[in-house]
Scaffold this motif. Structure first.
Motif, PDB file in Angstrom:
ATOM      1  N   ARG A 245       0.813  -1.218   0.000  1.00 23.96           N
ATOM      2  CA  ARG A 245       0.000   0.000   0.000  1.00 23.96           C
ATOM      3  C   ARG A 245       0.848   1.271   0.000  1.00 23.96           C
ATOM      4  NH1 ARG A 245      -3.225   0.465   5.214  1.00 23.96           N
ATOM      5  NH2 ARG A 245      -3.894  -1.611   4.539  1.00 23.96           N
ATOM      6  N   HIS A 246       1.947   1.261   0.772  1.00 23.90           N
ATOM      7  CA  HIS A 246       2.701   2.509   0.983  1.00 23.90           C
ATOM      8  C   HIS A 246       4.038   2.578   0.248  1.00 23.90           C
ATOM      9  CE1 HIS A 246      -0.123   3.880   4.023  1.00 23.90           C
ATOM     10  NE2 HIS A 246      -0.042   2.696   4.620  1.00 23.90           N
ATOM     11  N   ALA A 247       4.582   1.449  -0.194  1.00 23.33           N
ATOM     12  CA  ALA A 247       5.914   1.493  -0.823  1.00 23.33           C
ATOM     13  C   ALA A 247       6.022   0.455  -1.932  1.00 23.33           C
ATOM     14  CB  ALA A 247       6.995   1.273   0.229  1.00 23.33           C
ATOM     15  N   LYS A 248       4.991   0.350  -2.729  1.00 23.94           N
ATOM     16  CA  LYS A 248       4.903  -0.723  -3.735  1.00 23.94           C
ATOM     17  C   LYS A 248       6.095  -0.730  -4.687  1.00 23.94           C
ATOM     18  CE  LYS A 248       1.871  -2.516  -7.364  1.00 23.94           C
ATOM     19  NZ  LYS A 248       0.605  -2.330  -8.102  1.00 23.94           N
ATOM     20  N   ASP A 249       6.491   0.440  -5.187  1.00 23.70           N
ATOM     21  CA  ASP A 249       7.551   0.503  -6.198  1.00 23.70           C
ATOM     22  C   ASP A 249       8.926   0.790  -5.601  1.00 23.70           C
ATOM     23  OD1 ASP A 249       5.649   0.124  -8.221  1.00 23.70           O
ATOM     24  OD2 ASP A 249       5.152   2.264  -8.194  1.00 23.70           O
ATOM     25  N   GLN A 250       9.010   0.971  -4.296  1.00 25.24           N
ATOM     26  CA  GLN A 250      10.276   1.354  -3.677  1.00 25.24           C
ATOM     27  C   GLN A 250      10.886   0.255  -2.823  1.00 25.24           C
ATOM     28  OE1 GLN A 250       8.188   4.982  -2.073  1.00 25.24           O
ATOM     29  NE2 GLN A 250      10.193   5.892  -2.432  1.00 25.24           N
ATOM     30  N   LEU A 251      10.068  -0.679  -2.377  1.00 26.29           N
ATOM     31  CA  LEU A 251      10.527  -1.605  -1.352  1.00 26.29           C
ATOM     32  C   LEU A 251      10.000  -3.011  -1.603  1.00 26.29           C
ATOM     33  CD1 LEU A 251      12.220  -0.891   1.180  1.00 26.29           C
ATOM     34  CD2 LEU A 251      10.102  -0.895   2.496  1.00 26.29           C
TER      35      LEU A 251
END
Length: 595
Positions: free
Chosen positions: A418-424
């Motif tokens: 939800r909060h960091a789909k493409d970063q983490l």
């Protein structure tokens, strides 16, 4: 460069007395005298902090400046050490080398018996008496090809080495008893091997026992993500009996098969580099077991191993036989080092003793800096993520019951999605029921992971290790609180947990009036009193003031700290009402994990 008539020098965050003296081109004895005059007792090899070193530098007429260590750059992802060791080699010079294998598994599942069976299978009867020599690693030969086995006491030792930056193995053999199945330490060992990104072969041991239930264990392996080839998976499972020496050759064949797919190579025609497997002191002096990973080590070579160095006076193999040279993947016992290195230290051959000494000193300083580097914590997650310094969020989960694991894993996955789909990317390194142990902390330190506990205690030894290694442990009793903290962390809103650490106590024995207030003449009863720290003034056991130290002196000289057994003068910011008999409690407030 000169400033105010003084020559500038750069001083790192910590430095030994000897290094500081060399930096200023003065005698170490003179440096020790200045330190003693300031109430600091230090030996020639003791490390002192920047403030203390700066004070000494001023005494000798220098203008000190703190040396800032370069910011650590996160790697795209961990790779095996041997791949990095030959990354710059000419491909035409690379040749196949023996694979290095580590054997892991649950206690009493037969790791030691299996290793003994492998060694005895490859040793002639007349040589059996010679194989009692244990140097932490040994080689066997099968079908004209060699295999190196790393004989660690267990997966914790293997991971402690990896935590120090050494990835010495190419393949992991996971030993599982056919009459017992997957046990807690089996899952732990599997987590450690996966964190090291090693291919895994399962040795299904004790198949000769009447209580063996191979099908049940195969199903358990599949549940752990090790789907056997017989079930359509890609995990090689070899059925063995270490006691009866059944299936040993099949296991060796499987190891060589996996090694072929890995294209394990090295350049034997270059100076040696590798890893320290073990080290000790005996009647011969410092003795180190080295694993050569690239190049060839020769008798007479000058080597640097971690923060120590020396010339290879003698080399021996795992049976105690002298060697003149050791090619890649060869474990050797070496004499000639000036001190005992740490297991997991890297070693390399250099051209001269002077170069070796300078490199060893640089590594010692670098190691000290690295110990001050903070590991991953929930508070740091957002900052690292925004800076692009972290792409993987490694987590270890320990719960009171198995049924709690799945909901927590699902919760973490949903929050990251939800909060960091493409970063983490969320990586659950290990999830199991039971208290948080030393093994969990060791794995977390090696993988820069945080530990999340749910309704579980933290083993006392694990807590101490977590504090020393900087591992973030979070223990919760309500799942909602896990969600709350992680959501804040992913948004950069999680405030750090602050904890007090008592440094020491001093007793006020005299009160002096000075211009603008009072100074307390104190005797340090325990610990230390440190400049710029906080102090609580206690009178009759009750706190009457809390504030920061404004001045700290030994006689007329400003000092950075005064230790137990010495007298000092203390002035506090905004407090001028000392009385004889007051106790000054010196402390600092630090960010800590939530364990």
């Amino acid at each position: 460069m000169r400033q105010n008539g003084r020559k500038e020098i750069e001083i790192p965050a910590t430095i030994t007395v000897r290094e500081l003296a060399a930096l200023m081109s003065v005698s170490p004895i003179d440096v020790i005298k200045v330190l003693m005059h300031n109430g600091i007792m230090a030996s020639i090899n003791q490390r002192i902090d920047y403030e203390t070193a700066a004070l000494v530098a001023h005494e000798f007429g220098f203008e000190p400046r703190e040396q800032r260590p370069p910011e650590a750059v996160e790697e795209e992802g961990p790779s095996l050490l041997w791949q990095r060791l030959y990354a710059g080699e000419d491909p035409s010079k690379l040749k196949p080398r023996p694979p290095v294998v580590v054997v892991l598994g649950h206690v009493d599942h037969g790791k030691t018996t299996l290793l003994d069976a492998i060694r005895r299978t490859n040793v002639a009867a007349q040589e059996v008496g010679q194989i009692t020599q244990r140097i932490g690693a040994y080689q066997v030969e099968y079908n004209g090809r060699k295999i190196t086995f790393l004989d660690t006491p267990g997966h914790e030792a293997f991971t402690q080495m990896r935590a120090r930056g050494a990835q010495v193995t190419d393949i992991a053999v996971l030993v599982v008893a056919a009459d017992d199945g997957g046990m807690p330490q089996t899952r732990e060992a599997l987590a450690h091997a996966r964190a090291a990104r090693l291919p895994i072969i399962v040795a299904l041991n004790k198949i000769d026992k009447p209580t063996a239930n191979i099908e049940r264990v195969m199903s358990q392996l599949a549940e752990l993500g090790l789907v056997p080839q017989e079930y359509g998976g890609d995990t090689i499972v070899v059925k063995v009996s270490a006691k009866q020496r059944i299936g040993i050759e099949d296991l060796l064949e499987a190891i060589l098969l996996v090694a072929e797919t890995r294209e394990i190579k090295a350049n034997p025609d270059r100076p040696a580099v590798g890893t320290v497997i073990d080290a000790r002191v005996d009647r011969r002096g410092p003795v180190a077991t080295l694993l050569v990973q690239n190049g060839t080590l020769k008798q007479g070579d000058i080597i640097v191993a971690g923060a120590t160095y020396g010339r290879v006076r003698a080399m021996f193999d795992d049976r105690g036989r002298p060697l003149k040279k050791a090619p890649p993947s060869t474990p050797v016992e070496v004499l000639g080092l000036s001190d005992v290195p740490e297991a997991g230290d890297l070693f390399e051959v250099v051209e001269s003793e002077r170069q070796a000494r300078e490199l060893a000193e640089r590594r010692a300083a670098e190691r000290q800096r690295q110990r001050q580097v903070r590991r991953m914590s929930l508070e740091d997650l957002y900052r690292r993520m925004q800076a692009g310094k972290v792409r993987e969020f490694n987590v270890i989960i320990k719960t009171d019951v198995q049924g709690s694991i799945e909901p927590i894993v699902g919760l973490l996955q949903r929050l990251v999605e939800r909060h960091a789909k493409d970063q983490l990317q969320l990586n659950i390194l290990h999830a199991d029921a039971g208290e948080i142990s030393v093994s969990d902390v060791t794995l977390a330190a090696a993988s820069d992971a945080i530990i999340i506990g749910f309704n579980v205690p933290v083993d006392a030894a694990a807590k101490r290790l977590a504090e020393s290694e900087g591992v973030d442990i979070r223990v919760y009793s309500v799942i909602y609180h896990i969600e709350e903290d992680l959501e804040k962390a992913l948004k950069g809103m999680l405030a750090p947990t602050i904890q007090e650490r008592i440094l020491g106590h001093a007793e006020v024995r005299q009160v002096f009036k000075v211009k603008g207030g009072q100074v307390a003449g104190c005797y340090v009863r325990d610990g230390e009193i440190r400049r710029n720290a906080l102090v609580r003034v206690l009178r009759g056991g009750q706190k009457i003031h809390e504030g920061r130290i404004a001045s700290l002196k030994r006689y007329k000289d400003d000092v950075t700290e005064v230790r137990a057994g010495y007298e000092c003068g203390v002035g506090l910011e905004g407090f001028h009402d000392f009385a004889v008999g007051d106790i000054l409690e010196c402390f600092v407030r630090e960010e800590v994990s939530a364990a």
